[in-house]
Each structure stands twice: as structure tokens, then as C-alpha cells.
Write a protein that holds these residues in place. Structure first.
Motif, mmCIF file in Angstrom:
data_model
loop_
_atom_site.group_PDB
_atom_site.id
_atom_site.type_symbol
_atom_site.label_atom_id
_atom_site.label_comp_id
_atom_site.label_asym_id
_atom_site.label_seq_id
_atom_site.Cartn_x
_atom_site.Cartn_y
_atom_site.Cartn_z
ATOM 1 N N GLU A 178 -56.539 11.051 -12.490
ATOM 2 C CA GLU A 178 -55.231 10.551 -12.665
ATOM 3 C C GLU A 178 -54.767 11.293 -14.108
ATOM 4 O O GLU A 178 -54.574 11.582 -13.850
ATOM 5 N N ASP A 179 -54.523 10.272 -15.414
ATOM 6 C CA ASP A 179 -53.684 10.794 -16.402
ATOM 7 C C ASP A 179 -55.584 11.717 -17.727
ATOM 8 O O ASP A 179 -55.217 11.419 -18.785
ATOM 9 N N TYR A 180 -56.530 11.033 -16.887
ATOM 10 C CA TYR A 180 -57.401 11.445 -17.535
ATOM 11 C C TYR A 180 -57.843 12.815 -18.012
ATOM 12 O O TYR A 180 -57.165 13.522 -17.755
ATOM 13 N N GLU A 181 -58.321 13.101 -19.442
ATOM 14 C CA GLU A 181 -58.511 14.547 -19.659
ATOM 15 C C GLU A 181 -59.678 14.718 -21.054
ATOM 16 O O GLU A 181 -60.244 13.371 -20.878
ATOM 17 N N GLY A 182 -60.134 16.121 -20.565
ATOM 18 C CA GLY A 182 -61.035 16.043 -21.882
ATOM 19 C C GLY A 182 -62.677 17.437 -20.835
ATOM 20 O O GLY A 182 -61.589 17.791 -20.103
ATOM 21 N N PRO A 183 -63.226 18.009 -21.509
ATOM 22 C CA PRO A 183 -64.229 18.333 -20.753
ATOM 23 C C PRO A 183 -64.510 18.348 -19.138
ATOM 24 O O PRO A 183 -64.276 19.289 -18.330
ATOM 25 N N ARG A 184 -65.206 17.172 -19.120
ATOM 26 C CA ARG A 184 -65.018 17.244 -17.338
ATOM 27 C C ARG A 184 -63.758 17.296 -16.767
ATOM 28 O O ARG A 184 -63.834 17.790 -15.298
ATOM 29 N N ILE A 185 -62.813 17.366 -17.112
ATOM 30 C CA ILE A 185 -61.738 17.464 -16.178
ATOM 31 C C ILE A 185 -61.084 18.226 -15.644
ATOM 32 O O ILE A 185 -60.930 19.178 -15.380
ATOM 33 N N ASN A 186 -61.763 19.625 -17.321
ATOM 34 C CA ASN A 186 -60.863 20.598 -17.403
ATOM 35 C C ASN A 186 -62.204 20.874 -16.166
ATOM 36 O O ASN A 186 -61.906 22.438 -15.264
ATOM 37 N N ALA A 187 -63.132 21.343 -16.175
ATOM 38 C CA ALA A 187 -64.261 21.506 -14.932
ATOM 39 C C ALA A 187 -63.606 20.825 -13.216
ATOM 40 O O ALA A 187 -63.753 22.078 -12.366
ATOM 41 N N LEU A 188 -63.181 19.877 -13.479
ATOM 42 C CA LEU A 188 -62.795 19.349 -11.790
ATOM 43 C C LEU A 188 -61.621 20.426 -11.972
ATOM 44 O O LEU A 188 -61.422 20.305 -10.296
ATOM 45 N N LYS A 189 -60.472 20.420 -12.748
ATOM 46 C CA LYS A 189 -59.570 21.191 -12.006
ATOM 47 C C LYS A 189 -59.264 22.492 -11.815
ATOM 48 O O LYS A 189 -59.164 22.861 -10.797
ATOM 49 N N LYS A 190 -60.693 23.145 -12.498
ATOM 50 C CA LYS A 190 -60.940 24.536 -11.439
ATOM 51 C C LYS A 190 -61.064 24.616 -10.501
ATOM 52 O O LYS A 190 -61.754 25.073 -9.226
ATOM 53 N N MET A 191 -62.552 23.669 -9.975
ATOM 54 C CA MET A 191 -62.590 22.897 -8.458
ATOM 55 C C MET A 191 -61.689 22.947 -7.861
ATOM 56 O O MET A 191 -62.145 23.169 -6.607
ATOM 57 N N LYS A 192 -60.551 22.681 -7.914
ATOM 58 C CA LYS A 192 -58.976 23.170 -7.166
ATOM 59 C C LYS A 192 -59.907 21.727 -5.939
ATOM 60 O O LYS A 192 -60.140 22.898 -4.651
ATOM 61 N N LEU A 193 -59.757 20.795 -5.774
ATOM 62 C CA LEU A 193 -60.426 19.806 -5.116
ATOM 63 C C LEU A 193 -59.058 19.820 -3.644
ATOM 64 O O LEU A 193 -59.067 19.130 -2.856
ATOM 65 N N SER A 194 -57.914 19.960 -3.952
ATOM 66 C CA SER A 194 -56.792 19.965 -3.148
ATOM 67 C C SER A 194 -56.334 20.854 -3.104
ATOM 68 O O SER A 194 -55.522 21.455 -4.403
ATOM 69 N N CYS A 195 -55.681 21.580 -1.848
ATOM 70 C CA CYS A 195 -55.195 22.655 -1.732
ATOM 71 C C CYS A 195 -55.405 22.797 -0.457
ATOM 72 O O CYS A 195 -55.879 22.502 0.298
ATOM 73 N N PRO A 196 -53.498 23.072 -0.204
ATOM 74 C CA PRO A 196 -53.710 24.088 1.489
ATOM 75 C C PRO A 196 -54.937 24.289 2.049
ATOM 76 O O PRO A 196 -54.864 24.308 3.122
ATOM 77 N N GLU A 197 -55.291 25.709 1.740
ATOM 78 C CA GLU A 197 -56.614 26.300 2.332
ATOM 79 C C GLU A 197 -57.702 25.675 2.422
ATOM 80 O O GLU A 197 -58.535 25.881 3.349
#
Length: 416
Positions: A178-197
Motif C-alpha cells: 500500500e502506501d506504507y514506508e519505513g525500514p520494514r517496508i524497505n526490507a519487503l521491497k527487496k524480497m520482490k514478492l511479485s514478479c513474472p519469474e
């Protein structure tokens, strides 16, 4: 309280594992229908538990005949509503395919499909992920399908649409977090939970859809659960969702990677406790701990009771009243105070980072923080005058938030 909670879990097991429905343990138990009915309503489990309760009542006669008829009619209404929403989702999927749009569904029908009967799992909306490039086309599709945008509920990365014909809400996401930001969200972004692969194509509730890979979907579900738990509480249904998901897809999930992700997010202790309840109460496989050294040197009883009450205390809904105040702790932007007094003071005079996003000016310019506190208090007084019976008093609000912070700390969600 504990006896009623045990009976709720007993009924859940009977619905999930029907071979036990005529077991002596089930039929000889003492179920207080009035108490159980209230818990089921709070946890959106009424339709799900109708079948085992009817079977129990056939033997024990604990429900008045007229009450049982009304309960059955209510269950049918709930299930018909879910079936109607399913038709709406099918319409959206078919139209997305026709227009060449790549929609990724998550939660919702993907979880409902795991239930003995998908229409017994009530849901408030359907979540769809699209990329930024296709966002406008996706919104046009929803408009063309009879959906109207709810501007007040929409955010930068979540557009909310409602279709009155199907009584169906769609949340169109361009970010899973969603619109959340912060250290935990940055960690989540690196996990690439959704991608074509890693996304997969599957069939859920009779509809062919794109969704997250199994391991990624489990990580996301725990993020989503912890979000709601941190902000205002979650119910027993989330335990059922996770138990069913893990039992179904255990062999498809790399739990070594999963536990590493939980460590990176600071979720390990909470997930250990959550999984422990799933195992003991809902027969989730204990193999999730096979290569993980879990430390159970604490009680899960507080979590169990909090799930029962969906985070509520004093017979009022915490919900949005403390959500803004808790957000910075959930995202990792602010540290949870250690002492009870400090927790209470942090609710009265939060730091700039701990202020809700509504007061962005104070977050950007901390010197304006005292004005933001006054701004917040004025808004509270105005709202309380209009919604007196629904609002916490200042003392109650501080008590609710302090209890939530204490539970968050107890379950390791203050660790980064």
C-alpha cells in the motif's frame, strides 16, 4: 472465556476435518451457544461454523428451532453474497484477459479456495495488483464493468472501487504494501514478492488467475496479518487461512528462505507464536519448524485471547481510533517505548516520526509538532461530539494503545 475459545477451535477443527464430526470429544463437549454465537460474529465465522453447529445441535438440542432456522437463512444469504462476488471477479478476469491486462490476485479467492466450501469464507473486498503502466487501463476496465471509485477511501497506491450490483469492492494495488514506508517496508521491497519469474497461474474458486508464488504469498500474508495485528488486531479466521495455506502448499515453500525473510522483517517471534497456535488448535503441520530453532520461552495465551477478541477491549472497536498512532511502530519508523508510563506518554505526545501521516507537516518539520498535537486534539473533540457513543475517551484510547504496544513488544515486533 477459555472454555468458549476452546469450543470455537473445536468447531473449526470439525468443519475442516469432517471425519471427526461424530467423535465422542465433539459430541460430549459442552458448548454455550450464546457465547459462541457472539465470538463467531466478531470473527466472521458464522457461515463457516454453521455445519458443525447444526450437527452438534442435532444431538444436544442447544439451539432454539426458530433460532436455528434464522441461522440457516443467514448462512445461505452470506454464501449467496460470496457467490455473487465470485461472478463479479470472473467478469473482471475475463475482461482483463480480453484487453491483455496482467492482473495479479492475492488473498481473497486464493485463500477461500482452500476452505471446504469457498463461499463460507466471508471477505470484505478483492485485492488486485497491477503495474504502474497498466493502472489507468485497469481503472478504465473497472469503470466499464460498473464499478465506481471511492475517492475518500483510495490512496496513492490503492484505488478503491465499488459495484452496487454485485455489492463488491475491489482494491486495485500498484504496491503490495500500500502506501506504507519505513525500514520494514524497505526490507519487503527487496524480497520482490511479485514478479513474472515467481508469479504463478492457477485456478481459484473455479476462476483461472495470476497470483504470487506460494512462498512469496505466505510472506505477504504474514505481513498483512502483522499489519492488522499491529494497528488494531486480527481474528481467528487468519489462523484458519494460514493453517490451510501451509498444509496445502508446504512442499512448494522453501521454509529456510521463509524464516530468513521473517528475520529480515523482525517478524520471527510473532510468526513462531502464530504458527504454534495454528499447529495446536488447527492441525497445521509442525514441519514448519523442522529446520528452524524456535524459542518457545513465552506464553501464547495473550495472543490467543487477542485473536478471540479481534483486538477489541471494553466492548468498543479500536480500529481507526488508534490505527494512525500505531502506524510508525508497524513500519519500523519509530521505536516502541519500554516502560508502561513511556508508552502512555507516547500516545499523548507522540514523536514526529510516530505522528500519523495526516500530520505530514509535523513529520517534515518537527518544530511544528506541538501544533500537530493541538490539531489532533481539536479533530478528536469535533469527532467525539458527533460520534460520542462510538469514540474512546482519552483515557480509554491511551489504555487501548498501551495494551497494543505491550503485546507488540511481547511478540518481538519491536525488534528490527
Amino acid at each position: 472465556m477459555n472454555n468458549n475459545l476452546d469450543n470455537i477451535f473445536l468447531l473449526c477443527r470439525e468443519r475442516l476435518y469432517e471425519r471427526e464430526i461424530h467423535s465422542d470429544t465433539f459430541l460430549n463437549s459442552e458448548i454455550d451457544y450464546v457465547a459462541v454465537k457472539e465470538i463467531m460474529a466478531m470473527n466472521s465465522l458464522s457461515a463457516f461454523l454453521y455445519k458443525p453447529l447444526k450437527a452438534y445441535n442435532d444431538n444436544k438440542k442447544i439451539i432454539d428451532d426458530d433460532e436455528l432456522v434464522g441461522y440457516g437463512q443467514y448462512t445461505q444469504m452470506v454464501m449467496l453474497h460470496e457467490i455473487k462476488k465470485n461472478h463479479a471477479i470472473r467478469m473482471i478476469c475475463n475482461e482483463a484477459e480480453r484487453r491483455g491486462l496482467y492482473f495479479v490476485f492475492f488473498k481473497g479467492i486464493l485463500i477461500a479456495d482452500l476452505y471446504p466450501q469457498y463461499a463460507e469464507r466471508t471477505s470484505s473486498d478483492s485485492d488486485i495488483l497491477v503495474n504502474d503502466v497498466e493502472k489507468n487501463d485497469a481503472e478504465q476496465l473497472l469503470n466499464d464493468c460498473g464499478y465506481v471509485k471511492d475517492e475518500e477511501s483510495s490512496k496513492n497506491h490503492v484505488q478503491v472501487y465499488y459495484n452496487s450490483k454485485f455489492d463488491h469492492t475491489v482494491e486495485l494495488h500498484t504496491r503490495l504494501w500500500e502506501d506504507y514506508e519505513g525500514p520494514r517496508i524497505n526490507a519487503l521491497k527487496k524480497m520482490k514478492l511479485s514478479c513474472p519469474e515467481t508469479n504463478i497461474r492457477t485456478t481459484a474458486c473455479g476462476i483461472e488467475v495470476n497470483t504470487l508464488g506460494y512462498e512469496k504469498h505466505l510472506v505477504f500474508q504474514l505481513f498483512h496479518i502483522i499489519k492488522h495485528f499491529s494497528l488494531n488486531g486480527v481474528g481467528i479466521r487468519y489462523l484458519i487461512d494460514i493453517a490451510l495455506f501451509v498444509n496445502k502448499y508446504f512442499d512448494e515453500i522453501d521454509f529456510d528462505v521463509f524464516w530468513n525473510h521473517m528475520d529480515e522483517l523482525g517478524y520471527t517471534k510473532f510468526v513462531e507464536a502464530f504458527f504454534r497456535l495454528c499447529i495446536t488448535e488447527l492441525k497445521m503441520t509442525d514441519k514448519v519448524f523442522a529446520n528452524h530453532n524456535a524459542s518457545f520461552d513465552y506464553s501464547v495465551e495473550d495472543l490467543k485471547i487477542d485473536l478471540l477478541k479481534v483486538g477489541n477491549i471494553n466492548d468498543k472497536e479500536a480500529g481507526w481510533q488508534i490505527m494512525g498512532a500505531m502506524e510508525a511502530y508497524f513500519t519500523g519508523e519509530a521505536d516502541v517505548p519500554r516502560s508502561k508510563l513511556s508508552k502512555q506518554l507516547s500516545m499523548m505526545f507522540p514523536s514526529a516520526k510516530a505522528m500519523p501521516k495526516t500530520y505530514e507537516y509535523a513529520r517534515k518539520y518537527p518544530i511544528l509538532l506541538p501544533f500537530a498535537w493541538m490539531h489532533r486534539d481539536i479533530k478528536y473533540l469535533i469527532r467525539k461530539s458527533a460520534q460520542k457513543d462510538e469514540m474512546y475517551s482519552v483515557t480509554e484510547k491511551i489504555e487501548v494503545a498501551e495494551k497494543r504496544l505491550r503485546l507488540i513488544e511481547e511478540l518481538g515486533l519491536t525488534e528490527k
